[in-house]
Design a protein around this motif. Structure first.
Motif, PDB file in Angstrom:
ATOM      1  N   VAL A   1     -14.426   3.032   2.940  1.00  0.00           N
ATOM      2  CA  VAL A   1     -14.736   2.582   1.579  1.00  0.00           C
ATOM      3  C   VAL A   1     -13.659   1.580   1.159  1.00  0.00           C
ATOM      4  CG1 VAL A   1     -15.125   3.283  -0.819  1.00  0.00           C
ATOM      5  CG2 VAL A   1     -15.671   4.878   1.029  1.00  0.00           C
ATOM      6  N   ALA A   2     -14.061   0.349   0.950  1.00  0.00           N
ATOM      7  CA  ALA A   2     -13.127  -0.704   0.539  1.00  0.00           C
ATOM      8  C   ALA A   2     -11.873  -0.683   1.400  1.00  0.00           C
ATOM      9  CB  ALA A   2     -12.758  -0.521  -0.938  1.00  0.00           C
TER      10      ALA A   2
ATOM     11  N   TYR B   1      -9.069  10.640  -2.097  1.00  0.00           N
ATOM     12  CA  TYR B   1      -9.848  11.254  -3.177  1.00  0.00           C
ATOM     13  C   TYR B   1     -11.351  11.250  -2.899  1.00  0.00           C
ATOM     14  CZ  TYR B   1     -10.463   6.461  -4.857  1.00  0.00           C
ATOM     15  OH  TYR B   1     -10.771   5.130  -4.941  1.00  0.00           O
ATOM     16  N   HIS B   2     -11.848  10.327  -2.048  1.00  0.00           N
ATOM     17  CA  HIS B   2     -13.270  10.401  -1.682  1.00  0.00           C
ATOM     18  C   HIS B   2     -13.516  11.640  -0.809  1.00  0.00           C
ATOM     19  CE1 HIS B   2     -13.962   6.530  -3.398  1.00  0.00           C
ATOM     20  NE2 HIS B   2     -13.322   5.852  -2.469  1.00  0.00           N
TER      21      HIS B   2
ATOM     22  N   GLU C   1     -12.485   9.675   7.371  1.00  0.00           N
ATOM     23  CA  GLU C   1     -12.481   8.498   6.494  1.00  0.00           C
ATOM     24  C   GLU C   1     -11.319   7.595   6.901  1.00  0.00           C
ATOM     25  OE1 GLU C   1     -12.019   8.819   2.172  1.00  0.00           O
ATOM     26  OE2 GLU C   1     -12.057   6.631   2.033  1.00  0.00           O
TER      27      GLU C   1
ATOM     28  N   PHE D   1      -3.363   5.631  11.364  1.00  0.00           N
ATOM     29  CA  PHE D   1      -4.388   4.861  12.082  1.00  0.00           C
ATOM     30  C   PHE D   1      -4.354   3.433  11.601  1.00  0.00           C
ATOM     31  CE2 PHE D   1      -8.605   3.124  12.762  1.00  0.00           C
ATOM     32  CZ  PHE D   1      -8.954   3.602  14.016  1.00  0.00           C
ATOM     33  N   ASN D   2      -4.358   2.514  12.561  1.00  0.00           N
ATOM     34  CA  ASN D   2      -4.352   1.088  12.223  1.00  0.00           C
ATOM     35  C   ASN D   2      -5.646   0.458  12.773  1.00  0.00           C
ATOM     36  OD1 ASN D   2      -3.903  -1.627  11.924  1.00  0.00           O
ATOM     37  ND2 ASN D   2      -1.806  -1.581  12.730  1.00  0.00           N
ATOM     38  N   PHE D   3      -6.443  -0.151  11.904  1.00  0.00           N
ATOM     39  CA  PHE D   3      -7.679  -0.798  12.372  1.00  0.00           C
ATOM     40  C   PHE D   3      -7.398  -1.822  13.472  1.00  0.00           C
ATOM     41  CE2 PHE D   3      -9.311   0.088   7.911  1.00  0.00           C
ATOM     42  CZ  PHE D   3     -10.313   0.975   8.298  1.00  0.00           C
ATOM     43  N   PHE D   4      -6.206  -2.454  13.408  1.00  0.00           N
ATOM     44  CA  PHE D   4      -5.899  -3.520  14.377  1.00  0.00           C
ATOM     45  C   PHE D   4      -5.501  -2.953  15.747  1.00  0.00           C
ATOM     46  CE2 PHE D   4      -4.486  -5.708  10.279  1.00  0.00           C
ATOM     47  CZ  PHE D   4      -5.708  -6.336  10.121  1.00  0.00           C
TER      48      PHE D   4
ATOM     49  N   TRP E   1       0.839  -1.201   0.000  1.00  0.00           N
ATOM     50  CA  TRP E   1       0.000   0.000   0.000  1.00  0.00           C
ATOM     51  C   TRP E   1       0.869   1.243   0.000  1.00  0.00           C
ATOM     52  CZ3 TRP E   1      -4.537  -0.679  -1.722  1.00  0.00           C
ATOM     53  CH2 TRP E   1      -5.298  -1.782  -1.383  1.00  0.00           C
TER      54      TRP E   1
ATOM     55  N   GLY F   1      -8.903   4.368   6.465  1.00  0.00           N
ATOM     56  CA  GLY F   1      -8.384   3.624   5.306  1.00  0.00           C
ATOM     57  C   GLY F   1      -8.598   4.442   4.039  1.00  0.00           C
TER      58      GLY F   1
ATOM     59  N   ASP G   1      -5.173   6.491   7.751  1.00  0.00           N
ATOM     60  CA  ASP G   1      -4.712   5.287   7.059  1.00  0.00           C
ATOM     61  C   ASP G   1      -3.454   4.800   7.781  1.00  0.00           C
ATOM     62  OD1 ASP G   1      -5.381   4.221   3.963  1.00  0.00           O
ATOM     63  OD2 ASP G   1      -3.401   3.614   4.695  1.00  0.00           O
ATOM     64  N   TRP G   2      -3.181   3.491   7.669  1.00  0.00           N
ATOM     65  CA  TRP G   2      -1.972   2.977   8.336  1.00  0.00           C
ATOM     66  C   TRP G   2      -0.709   3.284   7.528  1.00  0.00           C
ATOM     67  CZ3 TRP G   2      -1.792  -3.150   8.511  1.00  0.00           C
ATOM     68  CH2 TRP G   2      -1.917  -3.663   7.215  1.00  0.00           C
ATOM     69  N   THR G   3      -0.853   3.661   6.251  1.00  0.00           N
ATOM     70  CA  THR G   3       0.341   4.036   5.491  1.00  0.00           C
ATOM     71  C   THR G   3       0.718   5.480   5.836  1.00  0.00           C
ATOM     72  OG1 THR G   3      -0.965   4.842   3.621  1.00  0.00           O
ATOM     73  CG2 THR G   3      -0.250   2.556   3.532  1.00  0.00           C
TER      74      THR G   3
ATOM     75  N   GLY H   1      -6.476   6.007   2.091  1.00  0.00           N
ATOM     76  CA  GLY H   1      -5.471   5.986   1.012  1.00  0.00           C
ATOM     77  C   GLY H   1      -5.170   7.404   0.547  1.00  0.00           C
TER      78      GLY H   1
ATOM     79  N   TRP I   1       0.575   4.036  -2.957  1.00  0.00           N
ATOM     80  CA  TRP I   1       0.197   5.445  -2.714  1.00  0.00           C
ATOM     81  C   TRP I   1       1.372   6.374  -2.988  1.00  0.00           C
ATOM     82  CZ3 TRP I   1      -4.187   4.233  -3.662  1.00  0.00           C
ATOM     83  CH2 TRP I   1      -5.057   3.495  -2.871  1.00  0.00           C
TER      84      TRP I   1
HETATM   85  C1  LIG Z   1      -8.477  -0.861  -1.300  1.00  0.00           C
HETATM   86  S1  LIG Z   1      -7.717   0.516  -0.533  1.00  0.00           S
HETATM   87  C2  LIG Z   1      -9.056   1.650  -0.456  1.00  0.00           C
HETATM   88  C3  LIG Z   1      -8.606   3.071  -0.379  1.00  0.00           C
HETATM   89  C4  LIG Z   1      -9.758   4.087  -0.480  1.00  0.00           C
HETATM   90  N1  LIG Z   1     -10.641   3.985   0.670  1.00  0.00           N
HETATM   91  C5  LIG Z   1     -10.527   3.859  -1.770  1.00  0.00           C
HETATM   92  O1  LIG Z   1     -11.745   3.625  -1.716  1.00  0.00           O
HETATM   93  O2  LIG Z   1      -9.898   3.882  -2.821  1.00  0.00           O
HETATM   94  C6  LIG Z   1      -7.549  -0.057   1.165  1.00  0.00           C
HETATM   95  C7  LIG Z   1      -6.946   1.011   2.096  1.00  0.00           C
HETATM   96  O3  LIG Z   1      -6.999   0.520   3.429  1.00  0.00           O
HETATM   97  C8  LIG Z   1      -5.759   0.766   4.055  1.00  0.00           C
HETATM   98  N2  LIG Z   1      -5.607  -0.265   5.091  1.00  0.00           N
HETATM   99  C9  LIG Z   1      -5.456  -1.600   4.938  1.00  0.00           C
HETATM  100  N3  LIG Z   1      -5.333  -2.198   6.140  1.00  0.00           N
HETATM  101  C10 LIG Z   1      -5.396  -1.210   7.079  1.00  0.00           C
HETATM  102  C11 LIG Z   1      -5.310  -1.195   8.509  1.00  0.00           C
HETATM  103  N4  LIG Z   1      -5.099  -2.322   9.211  1.00  0.00           N
HETATM  104  N5  LIG Z   1      -5.454  -0.015   9.151  1.00  0.00           N
HETATM  105  C12 LIG Z   1      -5.653   1.133   8.448  1.00  0.00           C
HETATM  106  N6  LIG Z   1      -5.703   1.193   7.107  1.00  0.00           N
HETATM  107  C13 LIG Z   1      -5.583   0.023   6.424  1.00  0.00           C
HETATM  108  C14 LIG Z   1      -4.734   0.644   2.929  1.00  0.00           C
HETATM  109  O4  LIG Z   1      -3.528   1.293   3.254  1.00  0.00           O
HETATM  110  C15 LIG Z   1      -5.488   1.317   1.790  1.00  0.00           C
HETATM  111  O5  LIG Z   1      -5.283   2.699   1.798  1.00  0.00           O
END
Ligand SMILES: C[S@@+](CC[C@H](N)C(=O)[O-])C[C@H]1O[C@@H](n2cnc3c(N)ncnc32)[C@H](O)[C@@H]1O
Length: 313
Positions: A216-217, A152-153, A145, A196-199, A75, A147, A170-172, A149, A79
């Motif tokens: 979103v995704a 853009y949303h 928002e 931010f890390n969901f875990f 990721w 995650g 986002d975690w990145t 990335g 990005w």
């Molecule tokens: C498929 S992309 C979606 C990005 C954006 N929301 C979109 O709709 O295009 C998944 C996103 O979730 C983030 N992500 C994945 N695992 C994560 C975690 N454990 N904590 C936070 N973010 C995470 C990734 O870095 C990535 O930016």
């Protein structure tokens, strides 16, 4: 010659069971979502290709790799391409993810169709996100928002909520770099990035009253490990939570195309058990679910844009 079809605003209203605003109807028209039906032989080939991926044990293959921690660096790298493009061109279009599908077919209304315009699934996906933002996050004082990335949303959210503070998490680390560029370049001055890390959610993050949460995704990436994030949401009590994610339970196990989609969710370790857990929390009187619905749209492998809206009590 094959007949050409177009997805018009009324089709979208039918699948969403909700009227579109004038702005979104116009947006849908502008996207010119043309497609053609595939032949039965092409459908057979599609099914075979999906089955081959489902039974492919090579987890290094991009289409079959499971989600989770192992993908963090990927990721970051992905990005980073957007970040470099933004630094060089300073254009909002540079924030669009650079992972367009190599596959030429997409999901629509439990069928597989062939789009006749570029980035069809990306365009319809953004239309759905805009619809959800316009309907559920238009009065939030702050939109978080998770995650996000390249955010853009969030930038499009500005159109539907001119005054909200936007927070992209986002975690990145690259996501926060991108958001810094967005702010420094004056693309949007009322936006902030946070790691931010969901875990392992950062419970010290301040969530003001009248905040709205969006994924979103993104939650899709946690598999069945959403408990910490749910704990975070229940503690922070946002006014509303909006998710556009793959949800097994909203598809129809007895339909072949849906069944393949669900099997693919499992193959990739996408979000699992989230909606049943929300139902349980609702029964316990802890939350209220406002909406849970599929949207009959998706990419090559999945119908992954289901909508769930709820709030903690
Ligand atoms: C498929 S992309 C979606 C990005 C954006 N929301 C979109 O709709 O295009 C998944 C996103 O979730 C983030 N992500 C994945 N695992 C994560 C975690 N454990 N904590 C936070 N973010 C995470 C990734 O870095 C990535 O930016």
């Amino acid at each position: 010659m094959k007949k050409t079809f177009i997805i018009n605003p009324t089709d979208i209203e039918e699948v969403l069971k909700s009227p579109l605003s004038t702005a979104l109807r116009a947006e849908c028209e502008k996207l010119n979502l043309c497609y053609e039906e595939i032949t039965s032989e092409e459908r057979d080939n599609y099914i075979l290709e999906v089955i081959n991926i489902l039974f492919n044990n090579n987890n290094l293959d991009k289409d079959s790799k499971p989600a989770g921690e192992v993908r963090l660096q990927e990721w970051e790298n992905g990005w980073n391409e957007n970040l470099e493009a933004l630094k060089n061109g300073k254009n909002v279009n540079d924030l669009v993810p650079k992972y367009p599908s190599k596959h030429k077919l997409v999901h629509w209304r439990q069928r597989i169709i062939r789009p006749l315009v570029p980035n069809f699934d990306y365009k319809i996906h953004c239309l759905l996100v805009d619809w959800a933002i316009e309907n559920f996050l238009n009065t939030s004082d702050t939109i978080f928002e998770f995650g996000c990335g390249p955010a853009y949303h969030l930038l499009r959210a500005r159109k539907y909520n001119p005054n909200a503070k936007l927070v992209g998490l986002d975690w990145t680390k690259t996501s926060q770099e991108i958001i810094k560029q967005i702010s420094n370049n004056g693309i949007d001055m009322n936006i902030e990035g946070k790691n931010f890390n969901f875990f392992e959610p950062d419970f010290s993050i301040d969530v003001p009253a009248k905040s709205g949460f969006l994924t979103v995704a993104a939650l899709e990436q946690v598999g069945n490990r959403f408990d910490q994030f749910l704990e975070f949401v229940l503690q922070k009590k946002p006014k509303i939570c909006v998710h556009i994610e793959p949800i097994d339970e909203l598809l129809d196990q007895s339909n072949l195309i849906d069944r393949l989609s669900i099997l693919y969710f499992r193959k990739r370790n996408y979000l699992s058990g989230f909606l049943p857990r929300l139902h349980q929390l609702q029964e316990e009187g802890k939350i209220k679910i406002l909406k849970e619905q599929r949207t009959y749209t998706g990419s090559f492998f999945i119908e992954g844009h289901s909508l769930v809206v709820w709030y903690p009590l």
